[in-house]
Design a protein around this motif. Structure first.
Motif, PDB file in Angstrom:
ATOM      1  N   VAL A  43       0.574 -11.359 -26.526  1.00  0.00           N
ATOM      2  CA  VAL A  43      -0.766 -10.807 -26.613  1.00  0.00           C
ATOM      3  C   VAL A  43      -1.519 -11.299 -27.838  1.00  0.00           C
ATOM      4  O   VAL A  43      -2.727 -11.575 -27.771  1.00  0.00           O
ATOM      5  N   VAL A  44      -0.865 -11.435 -28.976  1.00  0.00           N
ATOM      6  CA  VAL A  44      -1.602 -11.818 -30.175  1.00  0.00           C
ATOM      7  C   VAL A  44      -1.920 -13.313 -30.193  1.00  0.00           C
ATOM      8  O   VAL A  44      -2.864 -13.736 -30.849  1.00  0.00           O
ATOM      9  N   ALA A  45      -1.144 -14.118 -29.463  1.00  0.00           N
ATOM     10  CA  ALA A  45      -1.511 -15.531 -29.318  1.00  0.00           C
ATOM     11  C   ALA A  45      -2.793 -15.652 -28.510  1.00  0.00           C
ATOM     12  O   ALA A  45      -3.591 -16.565 -28.705  1.00  0.00           O
ATOM     13  N   ARG A  46      -2.996 -14.700 -27.603  1.00  0.00           N
ATOM     14  CA  ARG A  46      -4.244 -14.659 -26.837  1.00  0.00           C
ATOM     15  C   ARG A  46      -5.419 -14.428 -27.774  1.00  0.00           C
ATOM     16  O   ARG A  46      -6.480 -15.041 -27.648  1.00  0.00           O
ATOM     17  N   GLU A  47      -5.229 -13.526 -28.731  1.00  0.00           N
ATOM     18  CA  GLU A  47      -6.290 -13.241 -29.692  1.00  0.00           C
ATOM     19  C   GLU A  47      -6.589 -14.459 -30.555  1.00  0.00           C
ATOM     20  O   GLU A  47      -7.730 -14.718 -30.913  1.00  0.00           O
ATOM     21  N   ALA A  48      -5.569 -15.244 -30.875  1.00  0.00           N
ATOM     22  CA  ALA A  48      -5.756 -16.421 -31.735  1.00  0.00           C
ATOM     23  C   ALA A  48      -6.373 -17.592 -30.990  1.00  0.00           C
ATOM     24  O   ALA A  48      -7.029 -18.441 -31.602  1.00  0.00           O
ATOM     25  N   GLU A  60      -8.978  -7.088 -25.064  1.00  0.00           N
ATOM     26  CA  GLU A  60      -7.817  -6.260 -24.728  1.00  0.00           C
ATOM     27  C   GLU A  60      -6.671  -6.514 -25.701  1.00  0.00           C
ATOM     28  O   GLU A  60      -5.908  -5.594 -26.042  1.00  0.00           O
ATOM     29  N   ALA A  61      -6.530  -7.752 -26.152  1.00  0.00           N
ATOM     30  CA  ALA A  61      -5.511  -8.056 -27.152  1.00  0.00           C
ATOM     31  C   ALA A  61      -5.822  -7.330 -28.459  1.00  0.00           C
ATOM     32  O   ALA A  61      -4.930  -6.778 -29.111  1.00  0.00           O
ATOM     33  N   LEU A  62      -7.105  -7.321 -28.860  1.00  0.00           N
ATOM     34  CA  LEU A  62      -7.502  -6.562 -30.052  1.00  0.00           C
ATOM     35  C   LEU A  62      -7.145  -5.084 -29.891  1.00  0.00           C
ATOM     36  O   LEU A  62      -6.663  -4.439 -30.826  1.00  0.00           O
ATOM     37  N   ARG A  63      -7.402  -4.560 -28.704  1.00  0.00           N
ATOM     38  CA  ARG A  63      -7.140  -3.133 -28.455  1.00  0.00           C
ATOM     39  C   ARG A  63      -5.652  -2.812 -28.558  1.00  0.00           C
ATOM     40  O   ARG A  63      -5.271  -1.796 -29.140  1.00  0.00           O
ATOM     41  N   GLU A  64      -4.815  -3.701 -28.008  1.00  0.00           N
ATOM     42  CA  GLU A  64      -3.382  -3.440 -28.053  1.00  0.00           C
ATOM     43  C   GLU A  64      -2.857  -3.492 -29.482  1.00  0.00           C
ATOM     44  O   GLU A  64      -2.071  -2.626 -29.909  1.00  0.00           O
ATOM     45  N   VAL A  65      -3.280  -4.485 -30.241  1.00  0.00           N
ATOM     46  CA  VAL A  65      -2.826  -4.593 -31.625  1.00  0.00           C
ATOM     47  C   VAL A  65      -3.328  -3.408 -32.447  1.00  0.00           C
ATOM     48  O   VAL A  65      -2.593  -2.825 -33.260  1.00  0.00           O
ATOM     49  N   ALA A  66      -4.597  -3.021 -32.230  1.00  0.00           N
ATOM     50  CA  ALA A  66      -5.156  -1.887 -32.968  1.00  0.00           C
ATOM     51  C   ALA A  66      -4.389  -0.605 -32.659  1.00  0.00           C
ATOM     52  O   ALA A  66      -4.162   0.236 -33.543  1.00  0.00           O
ATOM     53  N   GLY A  67      -3.966  -0.451 -31.403  1.00  0.00           N
ATOM     54  CA  GLY A  67      -3.193   0.727 -31.031  1.00  0.00           C
ATOM     55  C   GLY A  67      -1.846   0.771 -31.727  1.00  0.00           C
ATOM     56  O   GLY A  67      -1.402   1.830 -32.200  1.00  0.00           O
ATOM     57  N   ARG A  68      -1.192  -0.375 -31.830  1.00  0.00           N
ATOM     58  CA  ARG A  68       0.101  -0.410 -32.511  1.00  0.00           C
ATOM     59  C   ARG A  68      -0.046  -0.203 -34.015  1.00  0.00           C
ATOM     60  O   ARG A  68       0.871   0.268 -34.684  1.00  0.00           O
ATOM     61  N   LEU A  69      -1.223  -0.566 -34.539  1.00  0.00           N
ATOM     62  CA  LEU A  69      -1.472  -0.338 -35.962  1.00  0.00           C
ATOM     63  C   LEU A  69      -1.828   1.116 -36.252  1.00  0.00           C
ATOM     64  O   LEU A  69      -1.916   1.522 -37.413  1.00  0.00           O
ATOM     65  N   GLY A  70      -2.063   1.887 -35.198  1.00  0.00           N
ATOM     66  CA  GLY A  70      -2.438   3.277 -35.391  1.00  0.00           C
ATOM     67  C   GLY A  70      -3.880   3.471 -35.783  1.00  0.00           C
ATOM     68  O   GLY A  70      -4.255   4.510 -36.319  1.00  0.00           O
ATOM     69  N   GLN A  71      -4.738   2.465 -35.509  1.00  0.00           N
ATOM     70  CA  GLN A  71      -6.152   2.584 -35.861  1.00  0.00           C
ATOM     71  C   GLN A  71      -6.867   3.492 -34.867  1.00  0.00           C
ATOM     72  O   GLN A  71      -6.529   3.548 -33.684  1.00  0.00           O
ATOM     73  N   MET A  72      -7.876   4.199 -35.338  1.00  0.00           N
ATOM     74  CA  MET A  72      -8.598   5.171 -34.512  1.00  0.00           C
ATOM     75  C   MET A  72      -9.344   4.458 -33.381  1.00  0.00           C
ATOM     76  O   MET A  72     -10.199   3.608 -33.634  1.00  0.00           O
ATOM     77  N   PRO A  73      -9.036   4.782 -32.125  1.00  0.00           N
ATOM     78  CA  PRO A  73      -9.775   4.156 -31.017  1.00  0.00           C
ATOM     79  C   PRO A  73     -11.142   4.807 -30.844  1.00  0.00           C
ATOM     80  O   PRO A  73     -11.333   5.990 -31.149  1.00  0.00           O
ATOM     81  N   VAL A  74     -12.087   4.004 -30.330  1.00  0.00           N
ATOM     82  CA  VAL A  74     -13.411   4.557 -30.031  1.00  0.00           C
ATOM     83  C   VAL A  74     -13.647   4.385 -28.527  1.00  0.00           C
ATOM     84  O   VAL A  74     -12.779   4.755 -27.737  1.00  0.00           O
ATOM     85  N   GLU A  75     -14.753   3.817 -28.114  1.00  0.00           N
ATOM     86  CA  GLU A  75     -15.095   3.760 -26.696  1.00  0.00           C
ATOM     87  C   GLU A  75     -14.047   2.979 -25.898  1.00  0.00           C
ATOM     88  O   GLU A  75     -13.737   1.834 -26.203  1.00  0.00           O
ATOM     89  N   GLU A  76     -13.500   3.657 -24.882  1.00  0.00           N
ATOM     90  CA  GLU A  76     -12.498   3.114 -23.963  1.00  0.00           C
ATOM     91  C   GLU A  76     -11.277   2.540 -24.686  1.00  0.00           C
ATOM     92  O   GLU A  76     -10.650   1.594 -24.213  1.00  0.00           O
ATOM     93  N   GLY A  77     -10.943   3.100 -25.839  1.00  0.00           N
ATOM     94  CA  GLY A  77      -9.738   2.717 -26.550  1.00  0.00           C
ATOM     95  C   GLY A  77      -9.872   1.485 -27.421  1.00  0.00           C
ATOM     96  O   GLY A  77      -8.932   1.126 -28.137  1.00  0.00           O
ATOM     97  N   TYR A  78     -11.042   0.826 -27.403  1.00  0.00           N
ATOM     98  CA  TYR A  78     -11.230  -0.368 -28.227  1.00  0.00           C
ATOM     99  C   TYR A  78     -11.391   0.045 -29.689  1.00  0.00           C
ATOM    100  O   TYR A  78     -11.875   1.137 -29.983  1.00  0.00           O
ATOM    101  N   PRO A  79     -11.013  -0.833 -30.623  1.00  0.00           N
ATOM    102  CA  PRO A  79     -11.185  -0.486 -32.043  1.00  0.00           C
ATOM    103  C   PRO A  79     -12.660  -0.444 -32.427  1.00  0.00           C
ATOM    104  O   PRO A  79     -13.508  -1.047 -31.766  1.00  0.00           O
ATOM    105  N   ALA A  80     -12.942   0.222 -33.517  1.00  0.00           N
ATOM    106  CA  ALA A  80     -14.336   0.387 -33.952  1.00  0.00           C
ATOM    107  C   ALA A  80     -14.983  -0.936 -34.332  1.00  0.00           C
ATOM    108  O   ALA A  80     -16.212  -1.051 -34.321  1.00  0.00           O
TER     109      ALA A  80
END
Length: 593
Positions: free
Chosen positions: A300-305, A336-356
């Motif tokens: 997933v993170v290679a997708r982000e890169a 979606e890759a950003l969202r998955e990494v942000a979730g594992r980092l424990g960052q607060m999700p906003v609209e539809e789970g995406y990071p702020a």
């Protein structure tokens, strides 16, 4: 050397006291490549670009001393890379059909020899700065690769080799900086992918990117150096639209980034592109194309890169003075890759789970588009075209809505048009382009001054037809007057004779601007002649029954790009047919009196 403390999917935690954020590391016995994305005291948080199964706490973590970077130099064109610039053909040789974890390959072939022609304007003792051209090598028969001084280096040129054949690693120049340090320059250099390459100044975009697709070029043009989005639900034809742009656009360099798409779609791209012929040169399309392939089953993170890798390669060729188009399919998978990494980092999700920070990350990516004067003085451009895959075709979801606010051109795909077999399924009611005023000046200078007025008239006709279609759906066609029914037929002429375009038609797959305007002019002339006859009392049924209407709709495939004059001659046939019909009714009127 550090030690692995914790593994959480693609995110691992290690004790690395002195390693800064952004630096690359090797993780575990396998040597998986990762990147430090955060720190807590002596501990570093690392995102790994490969699957971390079987990696255990206690294994070693080795810092590499540089951030995620790509190797820039001759040999990029024609290549197919994965998301972190590993060449897939060489991976196939080393590990077979599946990519072995931890495999380390350089992006460019270090053994290949290139014929270097030094810049005759340079002499030893001169001061050179970033972007100055040291010389050139013929990367492909159609593209000259200009070897530049790396952007952040300047100093006295101590040595420049003569004309000859050199491998990538051989020193071709030496520069002494102000602090008396010596720098050996080779045919290639590395650059961090998350850092934009500097330039002298931004320039205004002046010419449209000609894609050969009438709905795009004539109705919603995109300037070279601008940014566009292609949103659409599953099955609406996003991939085909992007293939057509990559194949036919008049850019010097094409970079196709497959980011998180299905493997079968990317396989089709990888199989078909090397077999395609460049319509502008008659040679292989791959001579001006490179592909970055990162399918949905890759880490997933290679997708982000992968998007950053693609845009950095584009900026490199922009600095050489080329017009580059980057097709990213799709930014939704990247988000979606950003969202998955942000979730594992424990960052607060906003609209539809995406990071702020989703909107700012999207804006930062698209802002790397532009037409600029490079450090060396040449003018080049990067045009970004990103596909968006909103779930269920909902354009109000976060990725689509944020992208819509950022880009200047929006090619919205419609599931209804796709279901009706109308391709490209670009909706003329939901799409927009902010580049029309500048594009109008180009059309006026190169094609015809009437382009903007005729485009506006066609759009008005399509809008009127949409309103009338709603009435027909409610009360039936009998409620419409003859003039209104002719408006519907005029819109049908535009839709079928201009907007519809088959990617599989050998004649109509690509349409030159000259033919695009001739077809638009033909359909509007036909509509005007019919309106005149209606005003003279000819029944609309007679007009709708004319066989020449069906012939007009087939003109796009009956006349290729070299037969624009014959297409204009056909317009005379239309006038004669309508004049004949008008005379018949005039004679009938006299006899009835």
């Amino acid at each position: 050397m550090g030690k692995l403390l914790e593994v959480n999917g693609p995110l691992v935690r290690a004790r690395l006291p002195q390693v800064p954020t952004g630096e690359q590391v090797k993780v575990g016995k396998i040597g998986l490549v990762g990147e430090v994305i955060g720190r807590e005291g002596e501990e570093a948080l690392i995102q790994v670009y490969e699957a971390t199964e079987s990696v255990r706490p206690g294994e070693a973590v080795e810092p590499l001393g540089y951030p995620l970077s790509v190797e820039l130099g001759p040999g990029l064109l024609g290549q197919i890379f994965d998301g972190i610039q590993r060449p897939l053909d060489r991976i196939l040789e080393v590990s077979g059909d599946r990519i072995s974890r931890g495999i380390q390959l350089q992006g460019l072939d270090q053994e290949r020899v290139w014929h270097f022609q030094p810049n005759p304007q340079l002499t030893t003792g001169m001061t050179v700065t970033g972007g100055v051209q040291l010389g050139a090598v013929p990367e492909t028969p159609t593209i000259e690769h200009r070897i530049l001084v790396p952007p952040e280096l300047s100093g006295e040129l101590l040595e420049l080799v003569g004309e000859g054949d050199y491998p990538l690693a051989e020193v071709i120049a030496r520069v002494r900086t102000r602090d008396n340090r010596l720098h050996d320059l080779t045919l290639s250099h590395r650059w961090p992918v998350r850092k934009f390459r500097p330039y002298r100044q931004r320039e205004y975009s002046v010419a449209p990117l000609i894609t050969g697709q009438r709905i795009l070029d004539t109705f919603f043009p995109l300037l070279k150096g601008s940014k566009a989005a292609v949103p659409g639900p599953f099955g609406a034809g996003k991939t085909i639209v992007q293939h057509q742009i990559a194949r036919w656009s008049n850019a010097d360099i094409v970079i196709y980034v497959g980011c998180g798409e299905r493997g079968n779609e990317l396989v089709e791209v990888l199989d078909s592109f090397p077999q395609l012929t460049d319509p502008h040169t008659g040679r292989s399309l791959m001579e001006r194309t490179l592909l970055v392939a990162n399918t949905s089953n890759m880490p997933v993170v290679a997708r982000e890169a992968s998007l950053y890798v693609g845009v950095t390669l584009g900026e490199y060729y922009r600095d050489q003075g080329y017009d580059v188009v980057i097709v990213a399919d799709s930014t939704s998978r990247w988000a979606e890759a950003l969202r998955e990494v942000a979730g594992r980092l424990g960052q607060m999700p906003v609209e539809e789970g995406y990071p702020a920070y989703l909107a700012s990350r999207l804006a930062a990516f698209y802002e790397r588009a532009g037409r600029v004067q490079a450090l060396g003085g040449k003018v080049g451009s990067v045009t970004l075209i990103g596909a968006v895959s909103p779930p269920g075709g909902d354009f109000s979801e976060p990725v689509t809505s944020h992208t819509k606010e950022i880009v200047g051109t929006f090619w919205a795909l419609s599931k209804e048009l796709a279901d009706a077999r109308h391709y490209p399924a670009v909706s003329w009611t939901e799409s927009f382009s902010d580049d029309i005023p500048v594009a109008a000046r180009w059309w006026a200078e190169h094609i015809d001054k009437r382009w903007q007025a005729e485009r506006a008239e066609a759009m008005t006709l399509l809008t009127q037809a949409e309103e009338l279609s709603r009435i027909v759906n409610l009360v039936g066609p009998e409620a419409l007057s003859g003039t209104q029914r002719w408006v519907l037929e005029g819109a049908a002429l535009i839709k079928e004779g201009v907007l519809q375009q088959s990617a599989l038609d050998p004649v109509d797959s690509f349409c030159t601007p000259e033919k695009q305007f001739a077809l638009l002019e033909l359909m509007l002339q036909l509509y005007h002649r019919g309106t005149e006859l209606l005003e003279r009392g000819v029944p609309v049924q007679e007009l709708l029954g004319l066989p020449i209407l069906a012939r007009a709709k087939r003109c796009k495939s009956d006349y290729d790009n070299t037969k624009v004059e014959k297409l204009r001659d056909f317009a005379k046939t239309i006038r004669e047919e309508f004049d004949r019909l008008g005379m018949e009714y005039a004679e009938a009127g006299k006899h009835s009196e």
